[in-house]
Design a protein around this motif. Structure first.
Motif, mmCIF file in Angstrom:
data_model
loop_
_atom_site.group_PDB
_atom_site.id
_atom_site.type_symbol
_atom_site.label_atom_id
_atom_site.label_comp_id
_atom_site.label_asym_id
_atom_site.label_seq_id
_atom_site.Cartn_x
_atom_site.Cartn_y
_atom_site.Cartn_z
ATOM 1 N N LEU A 43 0.830 -1.205 0.000
ATOM 2 C CA LEU A 43 0.000 0.000 0.000
ATOM 3 C C LEU A 43 0.864 1.255 0.000
ATOM 4 C CD1 LEU A 43 -2.759 1.354 0.158
ATOM 5 C CD2 LEU A 43 -2.638 1.127 2.658
ATOM 6 N N ALA A 44 1.941 1.241 0.770
ATOM 7 C CA ALA A 44 2.833 2.401 0.800
ATOM 8 C C ALA A 44 3.438 2.656 -0.581
ATOM 9 C CB ALA A 44 3.934 2.185 1.835
ATOM 10 N N LYS A 45 3.832 1.593 -1.278
ATOM 11 C CA LYS A 45 4.401 1.757 -2.616
ATOM 12 C C LYS A 45 3.337 2.206 -3.612
ATOM 13 C CE LYS A 45 8.293 -1.364 -1.965
ATOM 14 N NZ LYS A 45 9.149 -2.428 -2.513
ATOM 15 N N LEU A 46 2.130 1.692 -3.455
ATOM 16 C CA LEU A 46 1.035 2.113 -4.325
ATOM 17 C C LEU A 46 0.742 3.598 -4.133
ATOM 18 C CD1 LEU A 46 -1.349 1.644 -6.238
ATOM 19 C CD2 LEU A 46 -2.664 0.814 -4.264
ATOM 20 N N GLN A 47 0.668 4.040 -2.893
ATOM 21 C CA GLN A 47 0.386 5.452 -2.626
ATOM 22 C C GLN A 47 1.510 6.352 -3.131
ATOM 23 O OE1 GLN A 47 -0.386 5.076 1.595
ATOM 24 N NE2 GLN A 47 -2.610 5.019 1.277
ATOM 25 N N GLU A 48 2.741 5.840 -3.068
ATOM 26 C CA GLU A 48 3.869 6.592 -3.630
ATOM 27 C C GLU A 48 3.663 6.823 -5.122
ATOM 28 O OE1 GLU A 48 8.513 5.728 -4.911
ATOM 29 O OE2 GLU A 48 7.553 4.434 -3.428
ATOM 30 N N LEU A 49 3.239 5.792 -5.827
ATOM 31 C CA LEU A 49 3.021 5.924 -7.268
ATOM 32 C C LEU A 49 1.849 6.848 -7.577
ATOM 33 C CD1 LEU A 49 3.519 2.217 -8.422
ATOM 34 C CD2 LEU A 49 5.098 4.124 -8.754
ATOM 35 N N LEU A 50 0.800 6.747 -6.789
ATOM 36 C CA LEU A 50 -0.395 7.543 -7.062
ATOM 37 C C LEU A 50 -0.178 9.028 -6.786
ATOM 38 C CD1 LEU A 50 -3.173 5.165 -5.649
ATOM 39 C CD2 LEU A 50 -2.572 5.567 -8.048
ATOM 40 N N THR A 51 0.714 9.339 -5.857
ATOM 41 C CA THR A 51 0.930 10.743 -5.491
ATOM 42 C C THR A 51 2.136 11.364 -6.183
ATOM 43 O OG1 THR A 51 2.200 10.036 -3.540
ATOM 44 C CG2 THR A 51 -0.161 10.445 -3.240
ATOM 45 N N ASP A 52 2.878 10.559 -6.930
ATOM 46 C CA ASP A 52 4.083 11.063 -7.594
ATOM 47 C C ASP A 52 4.026 10.697 -9.081
ATOM 48 O OD1 ASP A 52 6.588 11.747 -8.506
ATOM 49 O OD2 ASP A 52 7.679 10.865 -6.818
ATOM 50 N N PRO A 53 3.390 11.533 -9.904
ATOM 51 C CA PRO A 53 3.252 11.217 -11.334
ATOM 52 C C PRO A 53 4.591 11.001 -12.030
ATOM 53 C CG PRO A 53 1.831 13.053 -10.718
ATOM 54 C CD PRO A 53 2.721 12.792 -9.546
ATOM 55 N N GLU A 54 5.609 11.731 -11.617
ATOM 56 C CA GLU A 54 6.919 11.574 -12.261
ATOM 57 C C GLU A 54 7.486 10.181 -12.001
ATOM 58 O OE1 GLU A 54 11.335 13.703 -12.150
ATOM 59 O OE2 GLU A 54 9.555 14.812 -11.496
ATOM 60 N N ARG A 55 7.384 9.724 -10.757
ATOM 61 C CA ARG A 55 7.854 8.379 -10.411
ATOM 62 C C ARG A 55 7.014 7.326 -11.128
ATOM 63 N NH1 ARG A 55 10.847 4.158 -9.548
ATOM 64 N NH2 ARG A 55 10.654 3.064 -7.563
ATOM 65 N N ARG A 56 5.715 7.533 -11.168
ATOM 66 C CA ARG A 56 4.814 6.584 -11.822
ATOM 67 C C ARG A 56 5.145 6.453 -13.305
ATOM 68 N NH1 ARG A 56 0.221 8.922 -10.485
ATOM 69 N NH2 ARG A 56 -0.363 9.837 -12.489
ATOM 70 N N ASN A 57 5.363 7.572 -13.957
ATOM 71 C CA ASN A 57 5.653 7.545 -15.391
ATOM 72 C C ASN A 57 7.024 6.939 -15.677
ATOM 73 O OD1 ASN A 57 3.187 8.717 -15.992
ATOM 74 N ND2 ASN A 57 3.990 10.808 -15.907
#
Length: 451
Positions: free
Chosen positions: A408-422
């Motif tokens: 969940l922590a890693k998922l929330q990191e991706l959801l709140t950080d578009p640059e990291r997600r992309n």
């Protein structure tokens, strides 16, 4: 060198779609591909036999059509899903009078592509059918499996001679990325579901309400209740009762300590431990008991896919594709019905992040779903699994987690950080396009076979 290959197609949906994708990748590699469509050939026979009184059997019709295709086109290799390409065609007698596969009699190499473990395929009959195992263990047959642990079992326990562990791949044209910004996706998380999820226990339901679910407590609770069923499975094993019971306890203890360890390694360790040794040796010779015991013991972990997606869905908008086996779980988010394989990419692209959790049919290896999602341009959140690092670079091309709250922590990191997600999405897709297309994978297969 250009090869001529026959793809033996079967009735079905996703599995046929995967085989078709593989054949297209082979064509992109510059090889010639012929398609021998078993349902179409059967329908052809039924139409012909309905028009006249020809006495030719379906078996003769299949034999003649396949021989005509193979011989007139100088075919080098055939490919089929599971053992359908062998058992869906007539068997013949060789010069010694033994029943052998058509491929062996023709001297035509055939790839059996096991997208499910042979332990579970063919109505679960193979482990208990020595003649069938012998038929499939032909020098003309090569068994492809994505699981290194399954490959070790087939070679070590089944004594199959040609087993090739090979990772899944995708048709990149079937899984293009979405146009536009990932922020425009409908859901935070998307997962492709499938059959095989067990119903939740009372403890699982309670732990779903916790911010930090106690996975170890659930596994211990399950393990206690698995001892007696596992002992019963080994009742007919050629070993003393105390040895059988000690073996069960040793294997359960090892799996509790290391859910990602190898079953064969656990068995080898148990064989060194006093009274468990006799039962451990006997188990390697009793394939039905081995299969049933391993399937039962894996219930300690087979709940994780359903549990994790339900846990994540409490914290973000979630889409589950495939309306299978979540009915007993408190899942309240969106469900999309199963779709044809060629339409799966459209469903994946409805999410910002793709989730994959294995269903524990085996000990190691990655299924096809994270490759499909990564090819679609989704960042992939992967439940911990042995062998992931062989397919993706951890933290750069895929995020892997162990415990649900860590995921969940890693998922929330991706959801709140578009640059990291992309960045994760782009790196994952680049890896797929570079190494995990069917064109690239078939080149590996050809090299391994020395064709």
């Amino acid at each position: 060198m250009q090869l001529t290959i026959i793809g033996i197609l079967h009735s079905g949906t996703n599995s046929r779609g995967i085989l078709e994708a593989m054949l297209r990748g082979i064509e992109k590699a510059g090889h010639r591909v012929l398609r021998f469509d078993l349902p179409a050939v059967v329908a052809e026979f039924q139409q012909q036999s309905g028009k006249d009184d020809a006495a030719a059997s379906l078996s003769d019709h299949l034999l003649n059509r396949f021989l005509e295709t193979a011989r007139s086109n100088n075919v080098n290799l055939s490919i089929g899903m599971w053992s359908i390409g062998v058992l869906g065609l007539p068997r013949l007698k060789n010069k010694q009078g033994n029943i052998r596969s058509l491929h062996e009699v023709l001297g035509l190499p055939h790839l059996l592509y096991w997208i499910d473990s042979p332990w579970l395929a063919q109505g679960k009959t193979i482990p208990g059918d020595e003649a069938l195992r012998d038929l499939l263990n032909s020098p003309a047959h090569v068994h492809l499996t994505m699981s290194t642990s399954t490959a070790e079992e087939l070679a070590g326990l089944w004594k199959w001679r040609n087993v090739l562990p090979i990772d899944y791949a995708v048709d990149e044209d079937m899984f293009p990325p979405a146009q536009g910004n990932s922020d425009e996706a409908e859901y935070d998380l998307v997962m492709a579901n499938a059959v095989g999820n067990p119903s939740p226990t009372e403890l699982m339901l309670r732990e779903l309400e916790s911010d930090r679910p106690d996975v170890d407590a659930i596994r211990r609770d399950l393990a206690v209740n698995l001892v007696e069923p596992c002992v019963r499975i080994l009742e007919k094993l050629a070993a003393p009762a105390d040895s059988r019971k000690d073996l069960v306890q040793a294997l359960i203890d090892q799996r509790l300590a290391d859910p990602h360890g190898s079953t064969l390694a656990f068995l080898a360790q148990a064989a060194k431990k006093g009274s468990a040794a006799e039962a451990a040796d006997a188990l390697t010779l009793d394939l039905i008991s081995y299969r049933n015991l391993m399937r039962t013991m894996r219930k300690m972990d087979s709940w994780r896919r359903a549990f994790d997606v339900v846990y994540f869905s409490r914290h973000c908008s979630t889409l589950v594709i495939g309306d299978n086996s979540l009915d007993d779980w408190p899942y309240k988010e969106a469900v999309a019905p199963s779709v044809p394989y060629e339409d799966l990419a459209q469903q994946y692209r409805r999410g910002r992040v793709g989730l994959n959790v294995m269903r524990w049919q085996d000990d190691a290896g990655l299924n096809i779903k994270p490759l499909e999602m990564a090819c679609c341009g989704l960042p992939v959140l992967q439940g911990k699994r042995a062998g992931v690092e062989r397919v993706f670079e951890l933290d750069k091309e895929v995020l892997m987690y162990d415990l649900p709250h860590e995921g969940l922590a890693k998922l929330q990191e991706l959801l709140t950080d578009p640059e990291r997600r992309n960045a994760l999405a782009q790196a994952g897709r680049a890896r797929v396009l570079r190494e995990h297309t069917w064109t690239a994978r078939f080149s590996q297969i050809v090299s391994a076979l020395g064709l």
